[in-house]
Write an enzyme that holds these catalytic residues in place. Structure first.
Site, PDB file in Angstrom:
ATOM      1  N   CYS A  12     -14.570 -19.692  73.474  1.00 10.42           N
ATOM      2  CA  CYS A  12     -14.986 -18.347  73.077  1.00 10.42           C
ATOM      3  C   CYS A  12     -15.856 -18.454  71.836  1.00 10.42           C
ATOM      4  CB  CYS A  12     -13.787 -17.496  72.703  1.00 10.42           C
ATOM      5  SG  CYS A  12     -12.701 -17.217  74.079  1.00 10.42           S
ATOM      6  N   SER A  58      -4.808 -37.601  67.078  1.00  9.44           N
ATOM      7  CA  SER A  58      -4.345 -36.361  66.455  1.00  9.44           C
ATOM      8  C   SER A  58      -2.899 -36.105  66.873  1.00  9.44           C
ATOM      9  CB  SER A  58      -5.247 -35.212  66.907  1.00  9.44           C
ATOM     10  OG  SER A  58      -4.743 -33.992  66.412  1.00  9.44           O
ATOM     11  N   THR A 100      -3.625 -35.875  47.757  1.00 15.33           N
ATOM     12  CA  THR A 100      -2.225 -36.298  47.918  1.00 15.33           C
ATOM     13  C   THR A 100      -1.873 -36.353  49.400  1.00 15.33           C
ATOM     14  OG1 THR A 100      -1.702 -35.286  45.808  1.00 15.33           O
ATOM     15  CG2 THR A 100       0.159 -35.744  47.282  1.00 15.33           C
ATOM     16  N   ASN A 108     -10.858 -33.705  77.689  1.00 14.55           N
ATOM     17  CA  ASN A 108      -9.892 -32.635  77.466  1.00 14.55           C
ATOM     18  C   ASN A 108      -9.984 -31.507  78.481  1.00 14.55           C
ATOM     19  OD1 ASN A 108     -12.364 -32.620  75.752  1.00 14.55           O
ATOM     20  ND2 ASN A 108     -11.776 -30.498  75.423  1.00 14.55           N
ATOM     21  N   GLN A 136      -6.976 -37.019  73.331  1.00 20.99           N
ATOM     22  CA  GLN A 136      -6.200 -36.614  74.510  1.00 20.99           C
ATOM     23  C   GLN A 136      -5.427 -37.777  75.121  1.00 20.99           C
ATOM     24  OE1 GLN A 136      -5.614 -33.629  75.804  1.00 20.99           O
ATOM     25  NE2 GLN A 136      -6.966 -32.472  74.464  1.00 20.99           N
ATOM     26  N   HIS A 156      -0.793 -33.552  66.978  1.00 23.06           N
ATOM     27  CA  HIS A 156      -0.234 -32.406  67.714  1.00 23.06           C
ATOM     28  C   HIS A 156      -0.474 -32.475  69.217  1.00 23.06           C
ATOM     29  CE1 HIS A 156      -3.824 -29.630  68.330  1.00 23.06           C
ATOM     30  NE2 HIS A 156      -4.344 -30.516  67.510  1.00 23.06           N
ATOM     31  N   GLY A 177      -7.737 -34.563  64.625  1.00 27.57           N
ATOM     32  CA  GLY A 177      -8.806 -35.121  65.443  1.00 27.57           C
ATOM     33  C   GLY A 177     -10.197 -34.750  64.950  1.00 27.57           C
ATOM     34  N   THR A 178     -10.369 -33.519  64.523  1.00 26.39           N
ATOM     35  CA  THR A 178     -11.700 -33.082  64.090  1.00 26.39           C
ATOM     36  C   THR A 178     -12.156 -33.897  62.882  1.00 26.39           C
ATOM     37  OG1 THR A 178     -11.231 -30.877  64.926  1.00 26.39           O
ATOM     38  CG2 THR A 178     -13.033 -31.073  63.329  1.00 26.39           C
TER      39      THR A 178
HETATM   40  C1  LIG Z   1     -10.857 -34.613  72.827  1.00 31.74           C
HETATM   41  C2  LIG Z   1     -10.526 -33.885  71.551  1.00 31.74           C
HETATM   42  N1  LIG Z   1     -11.078 -34.299  70.389  1.00 31.74           N
HETATM   43  C3  LIG Z   1     -10.831 -33.688  69.230  1.00 31.74           C
HETATM   44  C4  LIG Z   1      -9.983 -32.598  69.168  1.00 31.74           C
HETATM   45  C5  LIG Z   1      -9.721 -31.945  67.849  1.00 31.74           C
HETATM   46  O1  LIG Z   1      -8.445 -32.312  67.361  1.00 31.74           O
HETATM   47  P1  LIG Z   1      -7.716 -31.460  66.222  1.00 31.74           P
HETATM   48  O2  LIG Z   1      -7.250 -30.199  66.865  1.00 31.74           O
HETATM   49  O3  LIG Z   1      -6.554 -32.323  65.788  1.00 31.74           O
HETATM   50  O4  LIG Z   1      -8.679 -31.249  65.120  1.00 31.74           O
HETATM   51  C6  LIG Z   1      -9.388 -32.120  70.344  1.00 31.74           C
HETATM   52  C7  LIG Z   1      -8.528 -30.924  70.328  1.00 31.74           C
HETATM   53  O5  LIG Z   1      -8.467 -30.164  71.281  1.00 31.74           O
HETATM   54  C8  LIG Z   1      -9.668 -32.785  71.569  1.00 31.74           C
HETATM   55  O6  LIG Z   1      -9.140 -32.387  72.724  1.00 31.74           O
END
Ligand SMILES: Cc1ncc(COP(=O)(O)O)c(C=O)c1O
Length: 389
Positions: A329, A201, A239, A153, A181, A203, A73-74
């Site tokens: 944190c 994302s 890759t 989130n 989310q 996970h 996601g990031t």
């Molecule tokens: C709304 C939202 N965006 C982005 C992310 C980041 O995703 P990732 O952990 O796959 O980098 C998160 C992760 O908590 C999220 O809740």
């Protein structure tokens, strides 16, 4: 009696599903070819990569050539924002987003500000909603991008993405949504909402960590942030992580297939949890009462002044229960969840936040155990916060 671990922090991450694991394991041991290699082992990996792309595209209602694989996601959020700004800067340098976005969006916007872009962050209402009217008023002649998350989130509030996207499109402004989310939990069909860019994302929907995808509507082509061997049609070199991508595709396919049935079960558990927690005096549910993710419930507790929600997390952990405080944190300090501050909660109340997020693997017995323990734990934490305790 020893109690089994209760994992109720599924908005942070989820356990990998059997389907995802089964899709991944052979790709580490026997199907490990490089998809760019021309011999059969490589071509098998390439087939698997493209089959995964088709599955992700189908789950989002997109075309195959609109899906670009990422590390999560990031990266997807960074890529969407930098890419549009890089390509559209000649048209304007104004971006609109919201105060409740994840740091993957907010920190990227700060970087863009350092590069001369101007950012407007829309405030949410008290219930966490962002209105299309506010968005319309914020759009300017030089606005090039709107980025608003599909579901929050911290509170689980689901935002009216179709309406917000239409408001941006009325003024010919591109629309990105962070659907991290939401993907795999609620319908997010890209043709239905009309979004131009969307981040997911793996996970967060029982896929592996370190895999994700960016949807970019044709004819948009994301500008590359990573250069090298020209993978992903030259848009993201390196890759491809075939096992994780295959795990993501299997998890998403399964989540979408079972969504209705899973959500009936999960939201019934969530509602039982909400009713039970709200029976504790001085407790409030945060976010929109109806427009919320099936598994997420977030609360604040009055009378926890001076005590962090983190204390509740630690006390629950001692009982083998994993939940989250929603606080971030940083070195030496705990910041209350920014979306709650933006929604008008004071510092003290926002610090008491507790997020419980359920998945299809949680049971009624687990919710009952949380409800049996929480009143005593809140009482202990409240007493610990009183002067002279
Ligand atoms: C709304 C939202 N965006 C982005 C992310 C980041 O995703 P990732 O952990 O796959 O980098 C998160 C992760 O908590 C999220 O809740």
């Amino acid at each position: 009696m020893e109690h089994k671990l209760i994992y109720a922090d599924n908005s942070a991450t989820t356990p990998v599903s059997r389907a995802a694991l089964d899709a991944m394991l052979p790709l580490f041991s026997t199907g490990y070819g490089n998809p760019s290699a021309i011999y059969s082992l490589g071509q098998e990996a390439k087939k698997c990569l493209e089959a995964s792309r088709r599955k992700v595209a189908a789950a989002l209602g997109a075309r195959n050539n609109e899906i670009f694989f990422t590390s999560g996601g990031t990266e997807g959020d960074n890529w969407a924002l930098f890419s549009v700004c890089e390509q559209y800067a000649p048209r304007g340098r104004h971006i609109i987003s919201t105060q409740i976005e994840h740091s993957a969006v907010l920190r990227t916007l700060e970087k863009l500000e350092e590069r001369g872009f101007e950012v407007t962050l829309l405030p949410p209402a008290e219930n966490g909603m962002v209105s299309a009217g506010d968005l319309r008023r914020a759009i300017r002649a030089d606005t090039i991008l709107v980025s608003i998350m599909t579901a929050n989130n911290v509170t689980g509030t689901i935002l009216p993405i179709k309406e917000l996207c239409a408001a941006a499109h009325e003024r010919r402004v591109l629309f990105h949504t962070d659907a991290v989310q939401a993907a795999g939990h609620i319908p997010i069909g890209v043709r239905e909402t009309g979004v131009d860019l969307l981040t997911i994302s793996a996970h967060k929907f029982h896929g592996p960590k370190g895999a994700g995808a960016l949807y970019a509507r044709v004819p948009l082509i994301p500008f590359p942030l990573i250069f090298g061997g020209g993978q992903e049609k030259g848009r993201r070199s390196g890759t491809e992580n075939v096992p994780l991508i295959a795990g993501m595709a299997a998890a998403l396919e399964e989540a979408v297939q079972n969504m209705e049935e899973n959500n009936r079960r999960i939201s019934a558990l969530r509602d039982r949890l909400i009713a039970g927690v709200l029976a504790i005096p001085g407790t409030r549910l945060t976010g929109h009462p109806e427009e919320r993710l099936p598994g997420l419930a977030s609360f604040v507790f009055e009378g926890l002044e001076g005590v962090e929600g983190q204390n509740l997390v630690v006390l629950l952990d001692r009982e083998g229960i994993c939940v989250s405080s929603g606080s971030a944190c940083s070195v030496g300090s705990v910041n209350p969840p920014a979306p709650l501050l933006a929604m008008g909660y004071g510092q003290k109340l926002a610090r008491s936040a507790l997020r419980v997020s359920l998945s299809v693997y949680n049971t009624g017995d687990e919710v009952d155990r949380i409800l049996a323990l929480l009143p005593g734990i809140v009482e202990t934490a409240r007493n610990a916060g009183r002067p002279g305790f």
